[in-house]
Design a protein around this motif. Sequence first.
Motif, PDB file in Angstrom:
ATOM      1  N   LYS A 103      32.470  88.998  25.898  1.00  0.00           N
ATOM      2  CA  LYS A 103      31.073  88.554  25.950  1.00  0.00           C
ATOM      3  C   LYS A 103      30.716  88.074  27.349  1.00  0.00           C
ATOM      4  CE  LYS A 103      27.679  85.644  23.582  1.00  0.00           C
ATOM      5  NZ  LYS A 103      26.969  85.264  24.840  1.00  0.00           N
ATOM      6  N   THR A 158      36.040  86.549  28.868  1.00  0.00           N
ATOM      7  CA  THR A 158      35.988  87.117  27.524  1.00  0.00           C
ATOM      8  C   THR A 158      35.133  88.374  27.600  1.00  0.00           C
ATOM      9  OG1 THR A 158      33.999  85.893  26.921  1.00  0.00           O
ATOM     10  CG2 THR A 158      36.133  84.823  26.490  1.00  0.00           C
ATOM     11  N   GLU A 182      37.959  93.103  21.682  1.00  0.00           N
ATOM     12  CA  GLU A 182      36.880  92.239  21.151  1.00  0.00           C
ATOM     13  C   GLU A 182      37.181  90.775  21.433  1.00  0.00           C
ATOM     14  OE1 GLU A 182      35.200  89.369  18.448  1.00  0.00           O
ATOM     15  OE2 GLU A 182      37.283  90.062  18.231  1.00  0.00           O
ATOM     16  N   SER A 183      36.138  90.039  21.804  1.00  0.00           N
ATOM     17  CA  SER A 183      36.210  88.576  21.860  1.00  0.00           C
ATOM     18  C   SER A 183      34.798  88.011  21.846  1.00  0.00           C
ATOM     19  CB  SER A 183      36.989  88.082  23.093  1.00  0.00           C
ATOM     20  OG  SER A 183      36.474  88.601  24.296  1.00  0.00           O
ATOM     21  N   GLN A 184      34.652  86.892  21.179  1.00  0.00           N
ATOM     22  CA  GLN A 184      33.358  86.210  21.014  1.00  0.00           C
ATOM     23  C   GLN A 184      32.286  87.131  20.432  1.00  0.00           C
ATOM     24  OE1 GLN A 184      32.706  84.446  24.971  1.00  0.00           O
ATOM     25  NE2 GLN A 184      33.238  82.458  24.076  1.00  0.00           N
ATOM     26  N   GLY A 185      32.704  88.001  19.518  1.00  0.00           N
ATOM     27  CA  GLY A 185      31.750  88.844  18.807  1.00  0.00           C
ATOM     28  C   GLY A 185      31.287  90.084  19.545  1.00  0.00           C
ATOM     29  N   GLU A 186      31.782  90.334  20.755  1.00  0.00           N
ATOM     30  CA  GLU A 186      31.402  91.515  21.531  1.00  0.00           C
ATOM     31  C   GLU A 186      32.612  92.427  21.726  1.00  0.00           C
ATOM     32  OE1 GLU A 186      28.445  92.364  22.413  1.00  0.00           O
ATOM     33  OE2 GLU A 186      27.309  90.508  22.130  1.00  0.00           O
ATOM     34  N   THR A 187      32.365  93.710  21.863  1.00  0.00           N
ATOM     35  CA  THR A 187      33.444  94.681  22.023  1.00  0.00           C
ATOM     36  C   THR A 187      33.197  95.608  23.210  1.00  0.00           C
ATOM     37  OG1 THR A 187      32.408  96.292  20.530  1.00  0.00           O
ATOM     38  CG2 THR A 187      33.941  94.696  19.551  1.00  0.00           C
ATOM     39  N   LEU A 237      30.233  91.137  29.568  1.00  0.00           N
ATOM     40  CA  LEU A 237      29.001  91.880  29.307  1.00  0.00           C
ATOM     41  C   LEU A 237      27.758  91.083  29.683  1.00  0.00           C
ATOM     42  CD1 LEU A 237      29.916  93.605  25.909  1.00  0.00           C
ATOM     43  CD2 LEU A 237      30.019  94.551  28.225  1.00  0.00           C
ATOM     44  N   ASP A 238      27.841  89.749  29.587  1.00  0.00           N
ATOM     45  CA  ASP A 238      26.696  88.920  29.989  1.00  0.00           C
ATOM     46  C   ASP A 238      26.426  89.028  31.482  1.00  0.00           C
ATOM     47  OD1 ASP A 238      26.253  88.039  27.437  1.00  0.00           O
ATOM     48  OD2 ASP A 238      27.241  86.103  27.682  1.00  0.00           O
TER      49      ASP A 238
END
Length: 230
Positions: free
Chosen positions: A142, A140, A180-185, A145-146
């Motif tokens: 998110k 995803t 976008e997915s799980q609130g992150e873009t 990015l994590d």
Amino acid sequence: MNKKAKRRLVVVGGIVVVAMLVIVAIAGSGGAASSLSISDIISGEYRGKKVQVSGSVVADSLSSEGSTASFKIQPEEDADGSSSSGDTLTVHYDGALPATFGTGVVAICTGTVESDCSLSCSELVTKCPSKYESAEGSLTVKGLLDQADSLVGDETKVCGYVRGEVLAVDAPEGYRFVLESQGETIHVIWDGGMDESVGDGTALVVSGSLNADGTFTASDQPAIDEAVSA
């Protein structure tokens, strides 16, 4: 009705019929575009003629000056490596490029052949084949990015939903769409074609790599998530 009136009526009627035939002939010859190959056009035999030609957009050939976009097309068989004619045609299009336009896309161009054998295009239609793919094994946004510190520059696959409109390849924003997915873009960069059905809310699977600035560069045509779209 006397004979003189009848003759006058026949003459007037004949003139009207002839005039109509001339008008139709002129309109037909001026509005029709001959369908030609790229080699036909660059031969120089069709300067000043209205033609239609199709070909694959050549990588890194797109440039813009004001509202005019210039790019090159090559025969479709050259793009897939099955031929090596080397023929290319420069196309000048004064208009907004469609969101489906990009490297490798088949562009159908209608316009007038210029004196230098380039094409002044007035109508542009693109053909980009649909692509579907499973999101299985992808991250995803998110999740990507994590793990950004360890994934920058690595080939990976990310899935999510398009947010907002898909931009043209020459858009000043420098990216094609937001995923976008799980609130992150993330902003996805891609210079190739896009399926015409892709828009706000479409579920996509995108292969590519994360950049140090947080953008994501796609390495292949973004694919529609087959599970969500089924």
